[in-house]
Design a protein around this motif. Sequence first.
Motif, PDB file in Angstrom:
ATOM      1  N   ASP A  74      44.394  21.085  -5.031  1.00  0.00           N
ATOM      2  CA  ASP A  74      45.381  20.012  -4.852  1.00  0.00           C
ATOM      3  C   ASP A  74      46.640  20.379  -5.638  1.00  0.00           C
ATOM      4  OD1 ASP A  74      43.639  18.567  -3.313  1.00  0.00           O
ATOM      5  OD2 ASP A  74      43.115  17.134  -4.873  1.00  0.00           O
ATOM      6  N   GLY A  75      47.793  20.182  -5.019  1.00  0.00           N
ATOM      7  CA  GLY A  75      49.053  20.434  -5.705  1.00  0.00           C
ATOM      8  C   GLY A  75      49.411  21.907  -5.843  1.00  0.00           C
ATOM      9  N   ASP A  76      48.703  22.796  -5.133  1.00  0.00           N
ATOM     10  CA  ASP A  76      49.032  24.231  -5.174  1.00  0.00           C
ATOM     11  C   ASP A  76      50.524  24.388  -4.823  1.00  0.00           C
ATOM     12  OD1 ASP A  76      49.424  26.993  -4.367  1.00  0.00           O
ATOM     13  OD2 ASP A  76      47.250  27.162  -4.229  1.00  0.00           O
ATOM     14  N   PRO A  77      51.310  25.047  -5.706  1.00  0.00           N
ATOM     15  CA  PRO A  77      52.758  25.162  -5.456  1.00  0.00           C
ATOM     16  C   PRO A  77      53.096  25.956  -4.191  1.00  0.00           C
ATOM     17  CG  PRO A  77      52.084  26.474  -7.372  1.00  0.00           C
ATOM     18  CD  PRO A  77      50.913  25.624  -7.000  1.00  0.00           C
ATOM     19  N   MET A  78      52.132  26.675  -3.635  1.00  0.00           N
ATOM     20  CA  MET A  78      52.358  27.419  -2.386  1.00  0.00           C
ATOM     21  C   MET A  78      52.615  26.485  -1.205  1.00  0.00           C
ATOM     22  SD  MET A  78      49.750  30.190  -0.678  1.00  0.00           S
ATOM     23  CE  MET A  78      48.473  28.952  -0.352  1.00  0.00           C
ATOM     24  N   PHE A  79      52.050  25.270  -1.282  1.00  0.00           N
ATOM     25  CA  PHE A  79      52.152  24.353  -0.147  1.00  0.00           C
ATOM     26  C   PHE A  79      53.489  23.619  -0.105  1.00  0.00           C
ATOM     27  CE2 PHE A  79      47.298  24.081  -0.661  1.00  0.00           C
ATOM     28  CZ  PHE A  79      47.080  25.047   0.298  1.00  0.00           C
ATOM     29  N   ASP A  87      47.153  16.016  -2.202  1.00  0.00           N
ATOM     30  CA  ASP A  87      45.869  16.267  -1.535  1.00  0.00           C
ATOM     31  C   ASP A  87      46.030  16.392  -0.018  1.00  0.00           C
ATOM     32  OD1 ASP A  87      46.639  13.542  -1.379  1.00  0.00           O
ATOM     33  OD2 ASP A  87      44.607  13.025  -0.717  1.00  0.00           O
ATOM     34  N   ASP A  88      47.259  16.279   0.493  1.00  0.00           N
ATOM     35  CA  ASP A  88      47.472  16.222   1.942  1.00  0.00           C
ATOM     36  C   ASP A  88      47.245  17.586   2.596  1.00  0.00           C
ATOM     37  OD1 ASP A  88      48.165  15.449   4.473  1.00  0.00           O
ATOM     38  OD2 ASP A  88      50.325  15.414   4.090  1.00  0.00           O
ATOM     39  N   MET A  89      47.998  18.596   2.160  1.00  0.00           N
ATOM     40  CA  MET A  89      47.851  19.926   2.769  1.00  0.00           C
ATOM     41  C   MET A  89      46.470  20.525   2.478  1.00  0.00           C
ATOM     42  SD  MET A  89      49.303  21.916   4.895  1.00  0.00           S
ATOM     43  CE  MET A  89      48.254  23.248   5.528  1.00  0.00           C
TER      44      MET A  89
ATOM     45  N   ASP B  63      51.953  26.507   6.038  1.00  0.00           N
ATOM     46  CA  ASP B  63      51.113  26.436   4.832  1.00  0.00           C
ATOM     47  C   ASP B  63      49.709  26.974   5.112  1.00  0.00           C
ATOM     48  OD1 ASP B  63      53.104  25.408   3.255  1.00  0.00           O
ATOM     49  OD2 ASP B  63      52.336  23.339   3.232  1.00  0.00           O
ATOM     50  N   LEU B  64      49.189  26.652   6.291  1.00  0.00           N
ATOM     51  CA  LEU B  64      47.868  27.131   6.678  1.00  0.00           C
ATOM     52  C   LEU B  64      47.867  28.663   6.714  1.00  0.00           C
ATOM     53  CD1 LEU B  64      45.318  25.507   7.468  1.00  0.00           C
ATOM     54  CD2 LEU B  64      45.955  25.837   9.845  1.00  0.00           C
ATOM     55  N   GLU B  65      48.879  29.240   7.318  1.00  0.00           N
ATOM     56  CA  GLU B  65      48.979  30.701   7.389  1.00  0.00           C
ATOM     57  C   GLU B  65      49.114  31.312   5.984  1.00  0.00           C
ATOM     58  OE1 GLU B  65      48.417  33.183   9.256  1.00  0.00           O
ATOM     59  OE2 GLU B  65      49.337  34.631   7.903  1.00  0.00           O
ATOM     60  N   ARG B  66      49.898  30.670   5.118  1.00  0.00           N
ATOM     61  CA  ARG B  66      50.027  31.174   3.749  1.00  0.00           C
ATOM     62  C   ARG B  66      48.677  31.147   3.029  1.00  0.00           C
ATOM     63  NH1 ARG B  66      55.625  29.338   3.434  1.00  0.00           N
ATOM     64  NH2 ARG B  66      54.909  27.191   3.466  1.00  0.00           N
ATOM     65  N   PHE B  67      47.919  30.078   3.240  1.00  0.00           N
ATOM     66  CA  PHE B  67      46.602  29.988   2.599  1.00  0.00           C
ATOM     67  C   PHE B  67      45.693  31.133   3.053  1.00  0.00           C
ATOM     68  CE2 PHE B  67      42.159  28.830   2.589  1.00  0.00           C
ATOM     69  CZ  PHE B  67      41.970  28.467   1.264  1.00  0.00           C
TER      70      PHE B  67
END
Lengths: 140, 140, 140
Positions: A74-79, A87-89, B63-67
């Motif tokens: 949750d809260g990963d700065p990548m998102f 918690d959304d992404m 974001d999904l692709e980055r993950f």
Amino acid sequence: MLRQTSSTLAFDTLGRGLFEITSDISEWVAETDMSDGLLTLFLRHTSASLLVQENYDPEVQRDLERFFARLVRDGDPMFEHTSEGADDMPAHVRAALTQTSLSIPVVDRRPALGTWQGVYLYEHRTSGHHRRVLLHLIGE
Amino acid sequence: MLRQTSSTLAFDTLGRGLFEITSDISEWVAETDMSDGLLTLFLRHTSASLLVQENYDPEVQRDLERFFARLVRDGDPMFEHTSEGADDMPAHVRAALTQTSLSIPVVDRRPALGTWQGVYLYEHRTSGHHRRVLLHLIGE
Amino acid sequence: MLRQTSSTLAFDTLGRGLFEITSDISEWVAETDMSDGLLTLFLRHTSASLLVQENYDPEVQRDLERFFARLVRDGDPMFEHTSEGADDMPAHVRAALTQTSLSIPVVDRRPALGTWQGVYLYEHRTSGHHRRVLLHLIGE
């Protein structure tokens, strides 16, 4: 003679975690009066998912949640998609890693689950949500 | 009276990423002239996959692709299957973590997706590929 | 005229790894004498899973196993469900990340797999187990 029927079950989750829905599904199947066929479950949301998992030891569900919480932080700065919260992404990623639809044969009026298998609605948002699962059964 | 029909849809992807195919699928379902049933999508490849995801905010797809790019690193020295390039084995792993088949009930002549759900072909190779999705519909 | 049939195939795995079951499934489909339809596979266990993957280069299966072994570590101290051993909870997590059911259209008496696709039973426990796969076919 083959026939089909469908319905929607709605569940109010209490926040992140696995909610067993096996008995709700089994009751619906019993009411259709079909003895053999193919049951399909489809979840109409992208921040929750469906899962078949062990329903004997509740530690399994807690360990599973711990694993996903560590894998998708949750809260990963990548998102970048953060409009609905930290918690959304992560909820969308967890949904992508699990299932939106499940197919389960029906035998003798019951979903033919193994001895230790349960069907779960996996809520990935930290707050509770109203979730709808579409059920479709084709058989006789 | 129940009946079934099937077809193949082909897509040329433009390299790694999510390509929405919801409208192609919905059009095919409408052409079958069936109002209710069960739609199955099956992807005939192992380095791409199928996914139901949010189709409102394009950030979700990025974001999904980055993950996935961080979880399964191109050129990871652990991988031995490298004959087709650094993105080849990661593509197979990404496919294993997502779906090759999807089951979606059809209601009122449409795949019964939720409000924010779209169906995606997820290309995992860095270059574009010709991808075939088999569609099967049983219903009435 | 549409009809349905189902059966159970049992496999004795030899411990962790991918076991190809494509020919067993194809033979069963051929015996049903149906030319077109929808095949569903359902695994009645929560510490193994089903997967469609490349069946050409055996390195793919070994790389896949290496990836999962690193992603979900046996004996991870985070896991509390350890009664059956260090590989027990990782097996449940691996199962959640892959599939319990698969849907594959049948065309011309065969599961309509792509050229390089095989169907695998993925054993996640380190020791061999007796695994049952339920098969359901609806078609004509």
